[in-house]
Design a protein around this motif. Structure first.
Motif, PDB file in Angstrom:
ATOM      1  N   LEU A 188     -14.877  10.188  -7.736  1.00 50.86           N
ATOM      2  CA  LEU A 188     -16.285   9.906  -7.209  1.00 50.86           C
ATOM      3  C   LEU A 188     -16.211   8.774  -6.565  1.00 50.86           C
ATOM      4  CD1 LEU A 188     -18.099   9.695 -10.868  1.00 50.86           C
ATOM      5  CD2 LEU A 188     -18.335  11.283  -9.049  1.00 50.86           C
ATOM      6  N   TYR A 189     -15.251   7.990  -6.295  1.00 49.89           N
ATOM      7  CA  TYR A 189     -15.064   6.878  -5.240  1.00 49.89           C
ATOM      8  C   TYR A 189     -14.749   7.385  -3.869  1.00 49.89           C
ATOM      9  CZ  TYR A 189     -10.238   7.124  -6.634  1.00 49.89           C
ATOM     10  OH  TYR A 189      -8.780   7.522  -7.009  1.00 49.89           O
ATOM     11  N   MET A 190     -14.207   8.674  -3.819  1.00 56.22           N
ATOM     12  CA  MET A 190     -13.620   9.209  -2.616  1.00 56.22           C
ATOM     13  C   MET A 190     -14.886   9.660  -1.811  1.00 56.22           C
ATOM     14  SD  MET A 190     -10.311  11.240  -4.371  1.00 56.22           S
ATOM     15  CE  MET A 190      -9.423  11.353  -2.837  1.00 56.22           C
ATOM     16  N   GLN A 191     -14.709   9.080  -0.415  1.00 57.19           N
ATOM     17  CA  GLN A 191     -15.754   9.700   0.511  1.00 57.19           C
ATOM     18  C   GLN A 191     -14.906  10.686   1.527  1.00 57.19           C
ATOM     19  OE1 GLN A 191     -17.017   6.086   2.141  1.00 57.19           O
ATOM     20  NE2 GLN A 191     -18.293   5.584   0.530  1.00 57.19           N
ATOM     21  N   ASP A 192     -15.617  11.726   2.148  1.00 61.49           N
ATOM     22  CA  ASP A 192     -15.141  12.486   3.170  1.00 61.49           C
ATOM     23  C   ASP A 192     -13.761  12.856   2.754  1.00 61.49           C
ATOM     24  OD1 ASP A 192     -17.446  11.796   4.592  1.00 61.49           O
ATOM     25  OD2 ASP A 192     -16.330  10.083   5.553  1.00 61.49           O
ATOM     26  N   VAL A 193     -13.861  13.704   1.670  1.00 65.88           N
ATOM     27  CA  VAL A 193     -12.653  14.145   1.104  1.00 65.88           C
ATOM     28  C   VAL A 193     -12.275  15.440   1.862  1.00 65.88           C
ATOM     29  CG1 VAL A 193     -11.576  15.614  -1.058  1.00 65.88           C
ATOM     30  CG2 VAL A 193     -13.247  13.351  -1.336  1.00 65.88           C
ATOM     31  N   ILE A 194     -10.751  15.533   2.086  1.00 66.74           N
ATOM     32  CA  ILE A 194      -9.964  16.627   2.532  1.00 66.74           C
ATOM     33  C   ILE A 194      -9.019  17.118   1.615  1.00 66.74           C
ATOM     34  CG2 ILE A 194      -8.204  16.934   4.613  1.00 66.74           C
ATOM     35  CD1 ILE A 194      -9.180  14.378   5.783  1.00 66.74           C
ATOM     36  N   THR A 195      -9.011  18.621   1.494  1.00 70.36           N
ATOM     37  CA  THR A 195      -8.259  19.171   0.391  1.00 70.36           C
ATOM     38  C   THR A 195      -7.298  20.198   0.893  1.00 70.36           C
ATOM     39  OG1 THR A 195     -10.036  20.737   0.187  1.00 70.36           O
ATOM     40  CG2 THR A 195     -10.231  18.653  -1.108  1.00 70.36           C
ATOM     41  N   VAL A 244      -7.264  14.007  -0.364  1.00 66.96           N
ATOM     42  CA  VAL A 244      -7.344  12.516  -0.012  1.00 66.96           C
ATOM     43  C   VAL A 244      -8.929  12.180   0.464  1.00 66.96           C
ATOM     44  CG1 VAL A 244      -5.012  12.180   0.654  1.00 66.96           C
ATOM     45  CG2 VAL A 244      -6.546  12.944   2.343  1.00 66.96           C
ATOM     46  N   GLY A 245      -9.188  10.974   0.284  1.00 59.21           N
ATOM     47  CA  GLY A 245     -10.283  10.530   0.922  1.00 59.21           C
ATOM     48  C   GLY A 245     -10.480   9.677   2.147  1.00 59.21           C
ATOM     49  N   LYS A 246     -11.532   9.239   2.843  1.00 62.63           N
ATOM     50  CA  LYS A 246     -11.689   8.584   3.999  1.00 62.63           C
ATOM     51  C   LYS A 246     -10.700   7.510   4.191  1.00 62.63           C
ATOM     52  CE  LYS A 246     -14.708   6.191   6.828  1.00 62.63           C
ATOM     53  NZ  LYS A 246     -13.827   5.305   7.374  1.00 62.63           N
ATOM     54  N   ASP A 305       0.856  -1.368  -0.025  1.00 59.96           N
ATOM     55  CA  ASP A 305       0.004  -0.062  -0.071  1.00 59.96           C
ATOM     56  C   ASP A 305       0.931   1.263  -0.064  1.00 59.96           C
ATOM     57  OD1 ASP A 305      -2.905  -0.031  -0.240  1.00 59.96           O
ATOM     58  OD2 ASP A 305      -3.074  -0.472   1.843  1.00 59.96           O
ATOM     59  N   TYR A 306       0.277   2.201  -0.691  1.00 63.25           N
ATOM     60  CA  TYR A 306       0.720   3.595  -0.381  1.00 63.25           C
ATOM     61  C   TYR A 306      -0.354   4.516  -0.743  1.00 63.25           C
ATOM     62  CZ  TYR A 306       0.944   2.950  -5.531  1.00 63.25           C
ATOM     63  OH  TYR A 306       1.011   2.853  -6.975  1.00 63.25           O
ATOM     64  N   VAL A 307      -0.044   5.932  -0.412  1.00 65.32           N
ATOM     65  CA  VAL A 307      -1.469   6.902  -0.869  1.00 65.32           C
ATOM     66  C   VAL A 307      -0.799   7.926  -1.662  1.00 65.32           C
ATOM     67  CG1 VAL A 307      -2.392   8.852   0.426  1.00 65.32           C
ATOM     68  CG2 VAL A 307      -2.064   6.517   1.792  1.00 65.32           C
ATOM     69  N   VAL A 308      -1.653   8.127  -2.741  1.00 65.04           N
ATOM     70  CA  VAL A 308      -1.511   9.227  -3.400  1.00 65.04           C
ATOM     71  C   VAL A 308      -2.437  10.438  -3.328  1.00 65.04           C
ATOM     72  CG1 VAL A 308      -1.693   9.974  -6.010  1.00 65.04           C
ATOM     73  CG2 VAL A 308      -0.616   7.789  -5.394  1.00 65.04           C
ATOM     74  N   ALA A 309      -1.763  11.504  -3.251  1.00 66.27           N
ATOM     75  CA  ALA A 309      -2.847  12.816  -2.982  1.00 66.27           C
ATOM     76  C   ALA A 309      -3.272  13.015  -4.223  1.00 66.27           C
ATOM     77  CB  ALA A 309      -1.961  13.839  -2.183  1.00 66.27           C
TER      78      ALA A 309
END
Length: 183
Positions: free
Chosen positions: A86-93, A109-111, A76-80
């Motif tokens: 559309l698939y992202m929930q509770d988006v933080i920007t 990033v999303g939830k 796993d890794y995260v991409v900002a």
């Protein structure tokens, strides 16, 4: 015009690109260069502090972070992302004004990504750190979701970024005058 340098033991010619009338930068593009991506990932991992998850900004850091995760045996890794999907929930920007982009960008990033980082040791990874604007934007996201930043890494530190004591990098990348000489 090109600037030749050795990165992770490999010689590359980086094209010089105009930013302003009196400032040029050397473009380091990892896309399509599997050899440099693999070599740089391995060298960065040797210098990396202990971490649980890595994050990068979309898009030039993606091949690097993928290869680092692969070599580290992680799944796993995260991409900002540059925009909410559309698939992202509770988006933080957050917003970023990068030297290599001609407009303000949004990173988010999303939830799912927030949950991956919350309470974890997070390593921020990028191809090049220059002004530090992208790095600051990613730090904002990690802090907002409760991640613990343990390191900031890049293949290259451009210009004054190489003088920072809070980043780990492989090589210093100078900035240039219009005639191709180093500033």
């Amino acid at each position: 015009m090109f600037y030749e340098m050795t990165i992770a033991g490999l010689k590359r010619q980086l094209p010089l690109c105009k930013v302003t009338d009196d400032l040029y930068i050397a473009a380091f593009i990892m896309f399509s260069d599997v050899e440099i991506t693999k070599a740089a990932a391995g060298e960065l991992l040797k210098k990396a502090p202990e971490f649980d998850i890595m994050i990068t900004a979309e898009s030039k850091g993606i091949p690097l972070i993928y290869e680092m995760a692969y070599q580290a045996g992680m799944n796993d890794y995260v991409v900002a992302r540059k925009g909410a999907k559309l698939y992202m929930q509770d988006v933080i920007t957050t917003e970023v004004d990068s030297i290599t982009t001609d407009h303000i960008q949004t990173l988010c990033v999303g939830k799912k990504e927030a949950d991956q980082m919350r309470g974890k040791r997070v390593l921020i990874v990028d191809d090049v750190i220059s002004t530090g604007e992208s790095l600051a934007a990613i730090e904002t996201l990690v802090n907002r979701v409760g991640g613990n930043i343990v390191g900031r890494m890049a293949v290259l530190a451009e210009g004054e970024a190489a003088d920072r004591d809070d980043i780990i990098y492989l090589e210093k990348l100078p900035v240039f005058n219009p005639d191709g000489s180093i500033k």
